[in-house]
Design a protein around this motif. Structure first.
Motif, PDB file in Angstrom:
ATOM      1  N   UNK A 151       0.579  -1.162  -0.115  1.00 34.74           N
ATOM      2  CA  UNK A 151      -0.240  -0.150   0.246  1.00 34.74           C
ATOM      3  C   UNK A 151       0.946   0.819  -0.357  1.00 34.74           C
ATOM      4  N   UNK A 152       2.383   1.332   0.143  1.00 35.81           N
ATOM      5  CA  UNK A 152       3.260   2.349  -0.477  1.00 35.81           C
ATOM      6  C   UNK A 152       2.588   3.090  -1.347  1.00 35.81           C
ATOM      7  N   UNK A 153       2.643   4.352  -1.447  1.00 43.56           N
ATOM      8  CA  UNK A 153       2.656   5.509  -1.912  1.00 43.56           C
ATOM      9  C   UNK A 153       3.844   5.911  -2.657  1.00 43.56           C
ATOM     10  N   UNK A 154       5.282   5.164  -1.785  1.00 47.59           N
ATOM     11  CA  UNK A 154       6.493   5.392  -2.582  1.00 47.59           C
ATOM     12  C   UNK A 154       6.735   4.755  -3.443  1.00 47.59           C
ATOM     13  N   UNK A 155       6.937   5.096  -4.362  1.00 48.03           N
ATOM     14  CA  UNK A 155       7.266   3.992  -4.996  1.00 48.03           C
ATOM     15  C   UNK A 155       8.820   3.101  -5.959  1.00 48.03           C
ATOM     16  N   UNK A 156       9.916   4.041  -4.864  1.00 53.22           N
ATOM     17  CA  UNK A 156      11.109   3.745  -3.800  1.00 53.22           C
ATOM     18  C   UNK A 156      10.922   2.820  -3.248  1.00 53.22           C
ATOM     19  N   UNK A 157      10.085   2.713  -2.443  1.00 52.37           N
ATOM     20  CA  UNK A 157       9.673   2.203  -1.120  1.00 52.37           C
ATOM     21  C   UNK A 157       9.140   0.790  -1.828  1.00 52.37           C
ATOM     22  N   UNK A 158       8.576   0.341  -2.728  1.00 51.62           N
ATOM     23  CA  UNK A 158       7.786  -0.453  -3.445  1.00 51.62           C
ATOM     24  C   UNK A 158       9.356  -1.276  -4.158  1.00 51.62           C
TER      25      UNK A 158
END
Length: 409
Positions: free
Chosen positions: A311-318
């Motif tokens: 559910x992350x909004x961060x592309x880097x996090x995903x």
């Protein structure tokens, strides 16, 4: 397809006798799919290594903060949600009492999430005995699917001034916790400040493994901030202004998720104004928490943390989550293939040295600015970690878990 795989393998391996090795490799497998899987594993491991090297570089871009002897000026409202923490609250309360910060410049707001033990009674007794510290006790009001987000939202309206700090009931804060944060805010323009969390623990393998795991998470957090792509934080050591929380509309948009009161708020803040989201790198600001007492509880906790990744909004996090899973899974696959095809043994050995090398480098950098003086079982922990990582990822995939006696998702 076989000729393409042959060509790619030659490029990756860069060895003079790669053709004969490839032929021997195929003979050992007696199937065309084995070599392709091995090649994919090597390439995925290479991507993982580059990703971790990027994080290592990011950590080195952060500048450690040395607190200055300023006159304290910032008022802090500390919010502590809790549920059935009678056994751990005394340690947190004692650490609050020992803070080297003026008592008139902070308040404690405890929010009880329907405890069934002696937690509330304990807090009433402590408040009576420590009247110089302003302490408020509230009952949670459930409005969403997330008890902790509800608890924080319950406390926000009564916050006296601007700066809110959150921590957990099972933590110990250092005596310099607020004074370091105050010194930082007097010299930096921020509306959210992320701090580090680590463990107070024994020398047992279970405890030491959790320390290694937490340091790897701190390394990823610090590295992501160092490259300007901060996506992760820990609500046990997080500060933000009341105005900023209201500008972000609090937890709206992710209140259907039980977890993530910290990371989703951070990611919203990074989209809103990333220049005012800071990471405070200082050993004098690290909050300590308790380790889980069994492997089962550890896996449940990590499943809870991992369940929000999708559910992350961060592309880097995903992307980072995918690379970490891919890298660890590829190492396991490559090791399994090595048993079947002995020509892979040197490549597996090289992959192991490189993978563990960059992992430990990131962990050591995170340790440098933490109260953890020494690490034990590093090699054994590194061997176990890939299996642990893959298990947690697969277990978190459905998004359901049990926590504090509740079935959540």
């Amino acid at each position: 397809m076989d000729s393409l795989a042959h060509y790619l393998l030659n490029v990756v391996l860069e060895c003079g006798d790669s053709r004969s090795d490839w032929q021997l490799f195929c003979v050992e497998f007696q199937t065309p799919t084995g070599p392709m899987i091995a090649l994919c594993s090597i390439l995925l491991l290479l991507g993982y290594l580059l990703t971790i090297v990027q994080l290592i570089w990011g950590v080195k871009q952060l500048h450690p903060f040395a607190p200055k002897a300023n006159t304290p000026s910032v008022f802090f409202s500390i919010i502590i949600p809790f549920r059935d923490e009678a056994g751990r609250l005394p340690g947190l309360l004692e650490s609050f009492k020992n803070l080297d910060y003026p008592h008139e410049l902070f308040e404690l707001i405890f929010v009880d999430d329907f405890s069934t033990d002696e937690s509330v009674k304990l807090l009433y007794q402590w408040r009576t005995a420590n009247g110089t510290i302003q302490t408020t006790l509230l009952e949670n009001i459930r409005l969403s699917h997330s008890p902790k987000k509800d608890a924080i939202s319950r406390a926000i309206p009564i916050v006296q001034q601007q700066w809110i700090v959150t921590t957990d009931a099972d933590c110990i804060v250092p005596t310099t916790w607020l004074s370091t944060l105050d010194s930082y805010l007097q010299t930096h323009d921020a509306n959210m400040v992320v701090g580090a969390v680590n463990y107070s623990c024994s020398d047992s393998f279970l405890d030491q493994f959790q320390v290694l795991d937490m340091l790897s998470l701190q390394g990823a957090t610090q590295g992501s901030f160092g490259i300007g792509l901060g996506f992760m934080c820990n609500g046990a050591n997080l500060a933000y202004t009341k105005t900023h929380f209201q500008e972000l509309q609090g937890f709206a948009g992710n209140d259907s998720l039980a977890s993530g009161d910290d990371v989703f708020l951070l990611q919203k803040s990074m989209r809103f104004n990333p220049s005012k989201v800071h990471y405070l790198l200082s050993a004098s600001h690290v909050v300590l928490t308790k380790t889980e007492q069994s492997w089962k509880q550890l896996l449940i906790q990590r499943t809870r943390w991992a369940s929000k990744t999708g559910h992350y909004n961060s592309v880097f996090g995903k992307d980072l989550a995918v690379w970490v899973l891919a890298g660890n899974l590829s190492w396991i696959v490559l090791g399994s293939l090595t048993i079947a095809a002995h020509t892979l043994v040197y490549w597996f050995a090289a992959a192991t040295v490189l993978k563990f090398g960059v992992d430990i480098c990131l962990i050591r950098l995170a340790q440098k600015h933490s109260p953890i003086s020494r690490l034990k079982y590093v090699f054994l922990g590194s061997l176990l970690y890939p299996f642990y990582c893959v298990f947690v990822a697969l277990h978190a995939w459905p998004g359901n878990y049990t926590w504090k006696g509740r079935r959540l998702s």
